[in-house]
Design an enzyme around this catalytic site. Structure first.
Site, PDB file in Angstrom:
ATOM      1  N   ASP A 135       1.858   7.047  -9.284  1.00 10.66           N
ATOM      2  CA  ASP A 135       2.193   7.026  -7.865  1.00 10.66           C
ATOM      3  C   ASP A 135       2.914   8.285  -7.392  1.00 10.66           C
ATOM      4  O   ASP A 135       4.139   8.245  -7.197  1.00 10.66           O
ATOM      5  CB  ASP A 135       3.068   5.784  -7.586  1.00 10.66           C
TER       6      ASP A 135
ATOM      7  N   GLU B  21      -0.150  -4.310  -4.212  1.00  9.10           N
ATOM      8  CA  GLU B  21       1.214  -4.529  -3.711  1.00  9.10           C
ATOM      9  C   GLU B  21       1.279  -5.672  -2.700  1.00  9.10           C
ATOM     10  O   GLU B  21       1.875  -5.559  -1.640  1.00  9.10           O
ATOM     11  CB  GLU B  21       1.778  -3.235  -3.130  1.00  9.10           C
TER      12      GLU B  21
ATOM     13  N   LYS C 143      -5.447   8.247  -5.872  1.00  6.09           N
ATOM     14  CA  LYS C 143      -4.250   9.100  -5.901  1.00  6.09           C
ATOM     15  C   LYS C 143      -4.381  10.127  -7.019  1.00  6.09           C
ATOM     16  O   LYS C 143      -4.989   9.841  -8.056  1.00  6.09           O
ATOM     17  CB  LYS C 143      -2.985   8.265  -6.116  1.00  6.09           C
TER      18      LYS C 143
ATOM     19  N   GLU D 122       7.793  11.519  -0.530  1.00  7.92           N
ATOM     20  CA  GLU D 122       8.387  10.251  -0.980  1.00  7.92           C
ATOM     21  C   GLU D 122       9.179  10.418  -2.274  1.00  7.92           C
ATOM     22  O   GLU D 122      10.256   9.870  -2.426  1.00  7.92           O
ATOM     23  CB  GLU D 122       7.287   9.204  -1.177  1.00  7.92           C
TER      24      GLU D 122
HETATM   25  O1  GCW Z   1       4.005   4.971  -3.302  1.00  9.85           O
HETATM   26  C1  GCW Z   1       3.899   3.657  -2.934  1.00  9.85           C
HETATM   27  C2  GCW Z   1       4.838   3.580  -1.803  1.00  9.85           C
HETATM   28  C3  GCW Z   1       4.462   2.540  -0.786  1.00  9.85           C
HETATM   29  C4  GCW Z   1       3.023   2.792  -0.386  1.00  9.85           C
HETATM   30  C5  GCW Z   1       2.163   2.642  -1.620  1.00  9.85           C
HETATM   31  C6  GCW Z   1       0.687   2.929  -1.327  1.00  9.85           C
HETATM   32  C7  GCW Z   1       1.982   2.512   1.732  1.00  9.85           C
HETATM   33  O2  GCW Z   1       6.131   3.379  -2.298  1.00  9.85           O
HETATM   34  O3  GCW Z   1       5.336   2.692   0.292  1.00  9.85           O
HETATM   35  O4  GCW Z   1       2.608   1.929   0.638  1.00  9.85           O
HETATM   36  O5  GCW Z   1       2.556   3.545  -2.594  1.00  9.85           O
HETATM   37  O6  GCW Z   1       0.289   4.060  -1.529  1.00  9.85           O
HETATM   38  O7  GCW Z   1      -0.022   2.044  -0.910  1.00  9.85           O
END
Ligand code: GCW
Length: 689
Positions: A346, A273, A341, A374
């Protein structure tokens, strides 16, 4: 008839409550699961309380009322390791033994937990933790904001010469809360890290924080920005093979350990990102992680290197972490842990597990779970996440044959694991109740308890939490509340993204639905249609061999099972397949109808939660009750929003009428008429028996 019965029943409960004169204890959100602790204990405490940790043990045990005396002592017992404890109880005499003071502290919290749950008596047992590092990851920024935080601003403050008294108290309470559930590590800043985090001034404050957390057995970690040497020392670049860069990191590690001798290590988000990383210099994740590992190794520090990587390439986003990391299996240094993760995308309400867990055989892995909501309703929705995490930890990767669950591959007992870890992205902010939603505290609690013992069930964790948080709730109400918690995550899946749908959230926030979102010029993989692929033929991502073939990243028999639409579990069907609107589901319904009914059911469940919470009213503090009630009403309205938005949008492709089994009255909940038990057979227009 049904309504009438319900009304009579409710009146009965009220009358019973009145004649029993339930004394409703006051509730202080700040005190988390330490509500109404005793202050009149007569228990004799035998302890040598010469150190900060042992003083805490004594103070905590002063709240113990279910023993006449408790003996607390250090003793050699190799099997207990550094953090385990033994509790022996005979009648009203108890002893807590451990090899370390931290072990004694955990033992003390265990007997206090017994006092409120576990039959309210001290239970003899030996316990050792499942993971070496049970970590919170705060996504807190230096400017006081919290990324994906829904409970106010950051609890960490960086101004002033030193930590003020109010903050010190809050940090002590934070540490106590963590220690009470076994959390022993915290990364206090965002993985989207500012290089400034490693500046001298900030490190001084980090050291002060670490001093407060230490007596509670908690190690402090930092997230680091890979370009820190450029920003802080003006190096030409941050190439991990450049001598100047390597020695900067070594010196920085030495400096940190000079200030914080038990510093835990670094958490790194690199080449993800938009963040910098070794790939910027043609190097690899191994080069980057091992450079930091080398700097930390002399001090026993650890690098947690995140596998959350994806870029706008042709490869299906769900495949990318595997593609980037699997080739390096076995090449990471001993003090590197790859933090993965739970799912391949995500933190969606439901994802299949990340195939990377089943692919790394010679690499230490940690699961990263998200406590902050989130994608599960922020701090407005009740979503007890322990059930999701249990699902992940129990998922069988088949890496070493059947039974290779994620828990088994990542805990301390796993082969090749020198240091095991599990991480939870914190849901903590400076709100007076810490987590925004009073019920969200249960997720913080559950994360710690599961990290300590992966086999405690979500159900019993919920029970423990309720008994400590709402101690006057009688058994029938406790069961009602527990049911709400246990059903809540599936309800969220149903009203947001059932059957394997994912990432159809609104662009600007991850709270509401926006499956139609189309931002000209924006990255394809940030657009909902990249994931749902709705068209006139059907719905869902084809990740089978005829599509992106992400299914092949799983070990057999999962690869074949997921690849075949007829054997793919329906909870993942739209994750792995583009499914015809008329595809017959196991229920006999078409996909379209089944989808409608999931949304309908999720929405109905939220109404059910509002009604259930009414039954708890006589037993909890009025402010707590209305606070939760307000949130449950928001959740119910949001569920309707999800239902309407998603189905109306997908209907433009399916062209079919919206199927419904319940009629849902939003404006008159006392006249609640959805019989969840009979849900399956309730006809359209159903209004009670
Ligand atoms: O889920 C996404 C989020 C970001 C987050 C990223 C990550 C901290 O929208 O806000 O950044 O993952 O886990 O790095």
């Amino acid at each position: 008839m049904w309504n009438m019965r319900k009304a009579v029943w409710a009146a009965g409960v009220m009358a019973l409550a009145a004649c029993q004169q339930v004394k409703v204890p006051s509730y202080d959100g700040e005190m988390l699961w330490f509500q109404n602790m005793a202050n009149d204990s007569k228990t004799g405490i035998a302890i040598e309380d010469s150190t900060a940790t042992l003083k805490i043990v004594r103070e905590e045990l002063k709240q113990l009322t279910i023993a006449d005396s408790v003996i607390v002592r250090l003793a050699e017992d190799q099997q207990l390791g550094n953090e385990g404890f033994e509790i022996k109880a005979e009648g009203r005499i108890a002893s807590i033994t451990a090899q370390t003071e931290t072990g004694l502290l955990y033992g003390a919290y265990a007997v206090l937990r017994d006092q409120k749950s576990n039959g309210k008596q001290i239970v003899s047992r030996r316990e050792t933790p499942a993971y070496d590092l049970r970590m919170l990851n705060h996504w807190d920024n230096l400017d006081g904001t919290v990324e994906r935080g829904y409970a106010g601003k950051s609890i960490w403050h960086w101004d002033g010469d030193s930590i003020n008294e109010a903050d010190r108290k809050r940090y002590e309470l934070y540490a106590k809360a963590n220690a009470s559930i076994g959390i022993n590590a915290t990364v206090i800043n965002n993985v989207n890290a500012s290089p400034e985090m490693l500046s001298e001034d900030i490190l001084k404050r980090v050291a002060e924080i670490a001093d407060i957390l230490r007596p509670y057995g908690i190690k402090t970690f930092l997230s680091v920005n890979f370009s820190s040497p450029i920003k802080l020392a003006g190096t030409v670049d941050a190439d991990p093979l450049r001598a100047e860069v390597r020695s900067w990191w070594k010196d920085k590690a030495d400096e940190i350990y000079g200030m914080i001798p038990d510093f835990g290590g670094f958490l790194v988000k690199a080449n993800s990102e938009g963040l910098p990383g070794p790939l910027d210099y043609g190097r690899t994740h191994v080069d980057g992680a091992n450079m930091l590992a080398e700097a930390l190794a002399p001090h026993n520090g650890v690098v947690l290197w995140r596998a959350f990587v994806y870029s706008p390439t042709d490869a299906d986003r769900a495949k990318q972490a595997y593609l980037e990391f699997q080739p390096y299996d076995g090449q990471f240094a001993d003090n590197v842990i790859i933090q993965i993760k739970n799912g391949p995308i995500d933190f969606q309400p439901r994802e299949p597990f990340s195939p990377l867990f089943g692919a790394l055989k010679k690499t230490q892995m940690a699961a990263e779970l998200q406590i902050t909501q989130e994608y599960t309703g922020a701090s407005n929705h009740l979503c007890y996440l322990a059930t999701m995490w249990a699902e992940t930890l129990e998922d069988d990767t088949y890496r070493d044959g059947e039974g290779s669950t994620i828990a088994k591959l990542t805990t301390s007992k796993a082969a090749n694991v020198k240091k095991s870890a599990i991480a939870g992205v914190a849901n903590i902010g400076d709100d007076s109740n810490w987590c925004g939603h009073p019920m969200a505290q249960a997720n913080w609690y559950a994360f710690g308890r599961m990290a300590w013992n992966t086999s405690i069930t979500p159900d019993s964790i919920a029970e423990e939490w309720i008994r400590q948080t709402m101690p006057a709730v009688p058994l029938h109400a406790e069961n009602t509340l527990k049911d709400m918690m246990m059903e809540s995550r599936e309800a969220v899946v149903d009203y947001m993204m059932p059957l394997g749908l994912h990432h159809i959230f609104a662009w600007g926030h991850h709270y509401g639905p926006e499956p139609w979102c189309d931002i000209p010029g924006a990255r394809e993989d940030w657009m909902p249609r990249y994931y749902h692929k709705a068209d006139s033929a059907g719905l869902g991502s084809d990740r089978s061999p005829s599509g992106s073939n992400a299914t092949a990243q799983y070990n057999e028999p999962l690869a074949s099972q997921f690849a075949d639409i007829n054997t793919c579990p329906e909870k993942y069907i739209l994750w792995f397949h583009h499914v015809d609107w008329n595809h017959r589901m196991q229920s006999g319904q078409t996909l379209w109808n089944e989808l409608c009914l999931h949304y309908d059911k999720g929405m109905a469940m939220t109404g059910h939660f509002v009604a259930s919470w009414r039954r708890i009213k006589p037993y909890v503090d009025g402010r707590l009750w209305s606070d939760v009630n307000k949130k449950l009403e928001i959740q119910r309205d949001d569920a309707r929003w999800w239902h309407d938005a998603c189905l109306l949008y997908f209907q433009t492709f399916s062209g079919e009428p919206i199927a419904q089994k319940t009629i849902y009255s939003l404006d008159n909940m006392m006249d609640f008429h959805i019989n969840i038990t009979n849900y399956e057979c309730a006809p359209k227009g159903y209004r009670g028996e």
